[in-house]
Design a protein around this motif. Structure first.
Motif, PDB file in Angstrom:
ATOM      1  N   SER A  58       1.243  -0.798   0.067  1.00 33.55           N
ATOM      2  CA  SER A  58       0.175   0.151  -0.021  1.00 33.55           C
ATOM      3  C   SER A  58       1.035   1.792  -0.343  1.00 33.55           C
ATOM      4  CB  SER A  58      -1.172   0.179   1.382  1.00 33.55           C
ATOM      5  OG  SER A  58      -1.091   0.984   1.078  1.00 33.55           O
ATOM      6  N   GLY A  59       0.661   2.259  -1.021  1.00 34.54           N
ATOM      7  CA  GLY A  59       1.692   3.225  -1.065  1.00 34.54           C
ATOM      8  C   GLY A  59       2.862   2.966  -1.952  1.00 34.54           C
ATOM      9  N   GLY A  60       3.454   2.094  -2.523  1.00 33.18           N
ATOM     10  CA  GLY A  60       4.338   1.644  -2.714  1.00 33.18           C
ATOM     11  C   GLY A  60       4.446   1.566  -3.783  1.00 33.18           C
ATOM     12  N   THR A  61       5.866   0.918  -4.597  1.00 34.81           N
ATOM     13  CA  THR A  61       5.910   1.323  -5.748  1.00 34.81           C
ATOM     14  C   THR A  61       7.343   0.263  -6.593  1.00 34.81           C
ATOM     15  OG1 THR A  61       6.692   3.744  -5.879  1.00 34.81           O
ATOM     16  CG2 THR A  61       8.095   1.971  -7.969  1.00 34.81           C
ATOM     17  N   ALA A  84      -3.174  -2.455  -8.221  1.00 33.38           N
ATOM     18  CA  ALA A  84      -4.313  -1.069  -8.340  1.00 33.38           C
ATOM     19  C   ALA A  84      -4.955  -1.366  -6.712  1.00 33.38           C
ATOM     20  CB  ALA A  84      -5.043  -0.746  -9.301  1.00 33.38           C
ATOM     21  N   ALA A  85      -5.998  -2.269  -7.095  1.00 33.56           N
ATOM     22  CA  ALA A  85      -6.666  -3.356  -6.221  1.00 33.56           C
ATOM     23  C   ALA A  85      -5.881  -3.689  -4.507  1.00 33.56           C
ATOM     24  CB  ALA A  85      -7.915  -4.046  -6.255  1.00 33.56           C
ATOM     25  N   HIS A  86      -4.870  -3.072  -5.196  1.00 27.93           N
ATOM     26  CA  HIS A  86      -3.801  -3.567  -3.569  1.00 27.93           C
ATOM     27  C   HIS A  86      -3.998  -1.950  -3.067  1.00 27.93           C
ATOM     28  CE1 HIS A  86      -4.936  -8.038  -2.427  1.00 27.93           C
ATOM     29  NE2 HIS A  86      -4.725  -7.987  -3.753  1.00 27.93           N
ATOM     30  N   GLY A  87      -3.268  -0.603  -3.524  1.00 29.57           N
ATOM     31  CA  GLY A  87      -3.384   0.214  -2.991  1.00 29.57           C
ATOM     32  C   GLY A  87      -1.162   0.521  -3.273  1.00 29.57           C
ATOM     33  N   LEU A  88      -1.046  -0.222  -4.430  1.00 31.95           N
ATOM     34  CA  LEU A  88       0.197   0.514  -4.651  1.00 31.95           C
ATOM     35  C   LEU A  88      -0.083   1.895  -4.913  1.00 31.95           C
ATOM     36  CD1 LEU A  88       1.094  -2.789  -7.254  1.00 31.95           C
ATOM     37  CD2 LEU A  88       2.378  -1.573  -4.968  1.00 31.95           C
ATOM     38  N   LYS A  89       1.266   2.943  -4.980  1.00 37.15           N
ATOM     39  CA  LYS A  89       1.188   4.055  -5.509  1.00 37.15           C
ATOM     40  C   LYS A  89       1.398   4.117  -6.966  1.00 37.15           C
ATOM     41  CE  LYS A  89       2.715   8.359  -4.299  1.00 37.15           C
ATOM     42  NZ  LYS A  89       4.696   8.517  -4.269  1.00 37.15           N
ATOM     43  N   LYS A 112      13.914   2.515  -5.773  1.00 43.97           N
ATOM     44  CA  LYS A 112      13.588   2.126  -4.306  1.00 43.97           C
ATOM     45  C   LYS A 112      11.747   1.784  -4.008  1.00 43.97           C
ATOM     46  CE  LYS A 112      16.531   5.345  -2.034  1.00 43.97           C
ATOM     47  NZ  LYS A 112      17.713   5.751  -2.819  1.00 43.97           N
ATOM     48  N   ALA A 113      12.088   0.843  -5.199  1.00 45.64           N
ATOM     49  CA  ALA A 113      10.934   0.120  -5.260  1.00 45.64           C
ATOM     50  C   ALA A 113      10.964  -1.143  -4.096  1.00 45.64           C
ATOM     51  CB  ALA A 113      11.028  -0.746  -6.554  1.00 45.64           C
ATOM     52  N   ILE A 114       9.429  -1.656  -3.588  1.00 40.76           N
ATOM     53  CA  ILE A 114       9.073  -2.650  -3.009  1.00 40.76           C
ATOM     54  C   ILE A 114       9.125  -3.991  -3.739  1.00 40.76           C
ATOM     55  CG2 ILE A 114       7.072  -1.409  -1.112  1.00 40.76           C
ATOM     56  CD1 ILE A 114       5.773  -3.799  -2.721  1.00 40.76           C
ATOM     57  N   ALA A 184      -0.050   4.793 -10.285  1.00 37.48           N
ATOM     58  CA  ALA A 184       0.010   5.964 -11.342  1.00 37.48           C
ATOM     59  C   ALA A 184       1.068   4.231 -12.550  1.00 37.48           C
ATOM     60  CB  ALA A 184       1.428   6.727 -11.313  1.00 37.48           C
ATOM     61  N   VAL A 185       1.019   3.995 -13.485  1.00 36.87           N
ATOM     62  CA  VAL A 185       1.991   3.224 -14.450  1.00 36.87           C
ATOM     63  C   VAL A 185       2.653   3.791 -15.867  1.00 36.87           C
ATOM     64  CG1 VAL A 185       1.464   1.272 -16.081  1.00 36.87           C
ATOM     65  CG2 VAL A 185      -0.232   1.594 -13.909  1.00 36.87           C
TER      66      VAL A 185
END
Ligand code: VG1
Ligand code: CO
Length: 552
Positions: A58-61, A84-89, A112-114, A184-185
């Motif tokens: 959630s909030g990650g790249t 997107a459904a899991h809240g990735l930024k 600095k991605a997850i 964002a994609v």
């Protein structure tokens, strides 16, 4: 609210009709036939478990891409909608979804991605009748450690539903910015950042001078991911002639071939170097670009020797000019690099098979270079093995030394001695036969110590286990070892990456000091060990195979 070129997508919960628990424990992802992946909800179930388990989703790249094989683009589409459904930024993916494993590792680190999801079954064949795979990488850019993959596996057992945002699919044809609701994609050119990284490591001008100065080279991308990278770097920047990159367009089925750079599956390239005088240097990479095979005129470089040569000559590469902190090799890799490390006065670590075990050593700066006998070499520039990097490393050494590949090997052996080495693979054996053979040998191990074997005596016989010096984790059952008094080694493992039946790997190694005969054919030099292990483990009788499928 973030601008969106999508209409608002609807978050949907989908019930799973079945529980899928196919992930092999200990592997950094899921590798299966394309047919299995085509079962409804199969991919979705695994991705759901990944997105529930990876830290900071959630909030990650997240970095997403693949080797271009059949299933690559549809899988990216699924991951984008589920992410997107899991809240990735943000998800960063690439044009045509083409992204090599080392390039993905680099993107994870620079952004600095997850972590990353790489769609590839690596060196396995692709296409509707081939294999597909999902590799999971963590925030350090390396293959997910066992703690994470075990947690993903546990999650798959409990899953009852998955989530996605339903909406139109995003086109990956050209670079651009898109949104799925708030996520964002970013579609980027997957080649560019990697190329820049290589330019930072190597002296491109020197390599260009070598190539332009009557040093014809040839590179075989085997219709897999490295084609566009090699074209841009070798033909575009280093002045190699057009056509230097063979089979350079990624195809969904790799042209029906096996994208495995070894003498069996890359035999056309091998024959261009071994049977003709046309080229001074040849190389190939595997499906996802992390493996490399190096050839010179009339000369095949064994990957274990390659690691030793890179280590001995690392000072010739700008990025390693200040020396190496240490090196590491997987247990079945020959000890050729150990001898060089000793000479340089640096540490040499011995890890289990699999790149993930190098991660901690690299992160702690205990090592700079590392490698495996399975055509994998790499350094601290990423957290994966890197095929094209190894090719450039070799070219840089040859440019600085001004010699041929075979001259370099001769000089190396006459300084350090030679570790004759070979790997025999028996593929697609019945699992039961392979397991019985292995269990029988394992049981015999304690009785072998002190016994005569292949003209020497067994001084150690065990099942390798590894104590990670960084996190103190212990990994057991990593391969049966016979170490002889004369320093020879015979190792046996069962593959963790095959998808049909079992693959038995036998690794053979014998050291000849620099004063000995350094010019033998490896199979002949190792013949005592080959006969010895065949008799002891009853390989022929138990597998029903009179010879290995692949000999390296
Ligand atoms: C093989 C190799 C191993 C390598 C692994 C992944 O594993 O032996 O050295 O790390 O493939 O390579 P196994 O379990 O089949 O022996 V790749 O190119 O899939 O990333
Ligand atoms: Co690979």
């Amino acid at each position: 609210m973030t601008p969106s070129n999508h209409s608002e997508s609807i978050r949907r919960k989908v019930r799973l009709n079945k529980t899928f628990t196919d992930q092999k424990p200990g592997t950094s992802g899921l590798r299966k036939s394309s047919k299995e992946f085509e079962q409804p909800q199969y991919l979705e179930s695994f991705i759901e478990a990944v997105l529930r388990t990876l830290p900071n989703v959630s909030g990650g790249t997240l970095i997403v891409g693949g080797d271009g094989r059949y299933g690559n683009l549809p899988a990216i589409d699924v991951i984008l909608k589920m992410g997107a459904a899991h809240g990735l930024k943000r998800v960063i993916t690439t044009t045509s979804g083409i992204l090599s494993t080392p390039a993905a590792s680099h993107l994870i680190r620079t952004h600095k991605a997850i972590g990353g999801i790489i769609l590839s079954a690596s060196h396995n064949a692709g296409g509707p009748d081939g294999d597909f795979g999902v590799k999971i990488n963590g925030a350090n850019g390396g293959p997910a450690p066992e703690s994470l993959t075990n947690a993903i596996f546990e999650c798959t057992k409990e899953l009852e539903e998955y989530f996605l945002l339903e909406g139109p699919s995003i086109s990956l044809k050209i670079p651009g910015m898109h949104y799925i609701n708030a996520m964002a994609v970013e579609v980027i050119d997957g080649i560019e950042d990697y190329t820049t990284l290589m330019q930072r490591i190597f002296d491109f001008d020197r390599i260009e001078t070598l190539i332009k100065n009557d040093f014809p080279i040839i590179f075989d991308a085997l219709h897999a991911v490295t084609g566009p990278y090699a074209k841009r770097i070798l033909e575009g920047l280093l002045g190699a002639s057009t056509g230097t990159v063979r089979n350079g367009i990624p195809l969904e089925d790799f042209g029906g071939g096996h994208p495995d750079p070894n003498l069996t599956y890359a035999h056309e390239l091998a024959s261009l170097l071994l049977d003709s005088n046309k080229y001074c240097f040849g190389a190939a990479c595997d499906g996802d670009g992390d493996r490399n095979m190096i050839l010179g005129k009339g000369c095949f470089v064994n990957p274990s020797d390659s690691l030793a040569v890179l280590t001995a000559n690392a000072h010739l590469v700008p990025a390693y000019a200040n020396g190496l902190t240490g090196v590491a090799r997987s247990m079945p890799t020959s000890a050729a690099v150990d001898v060089v490390a000793k000479d340089l006065g640096i540490n040499c670590f011995e890890t289990p098979t699999g790149w993930k075990f190098f991660g901690n050593l690299l992160d702690e700066n205990l090592i700079t270079l590392c490698g495996e006998e399975s055509f994998g070499t790499g350094s601290n520039h990423v957290r994966e093995k890197d095929g094209l990097w190894a090719v450039l490393f070799w070219l840089q050494i040859l440019a600085e030394k001004g010699c041929s590949v075979s001259e370099l090997m001769t000089m190396h052996w006459s300084h350090y001695g030679r570790h004759y080495y070979s790997r025999h693979d028996y593929e697609e054996i019945k699992s039961e036969a392979a397991n019985d053979l292995y269990a029988r040998l394992k049981k015999m191990l304690p009785t072998l110590v002190g016994q005569a074997f292949a003209g020497s005596e067994v001084s150690l016989a065990d099942d390798f286990s590894y104590n990670d010096p960084v996190d103190n984790s212990i990994t057991t059952n990593q391969g049966l070892r016979l170490i002889l008094k004369d320093g020879s080694r015979v190792i046996m493992r069962l593959s963790g990456t095959g998808t049909k039946g079992a693959t038995l790997r036998v690794y053979l190694e014998r050291y000849v000091p620099k004063t000995g005969d350094l010019t033998q054919d490896p199979q002949r030099a190792l013949s005592n060990l080959i006969t010895g292990i065949n008799n002891l483990a009853e390989i022929k009788q138990r597998t029903g195979m009179s010879r290995p499928t692949v000999i390296t």
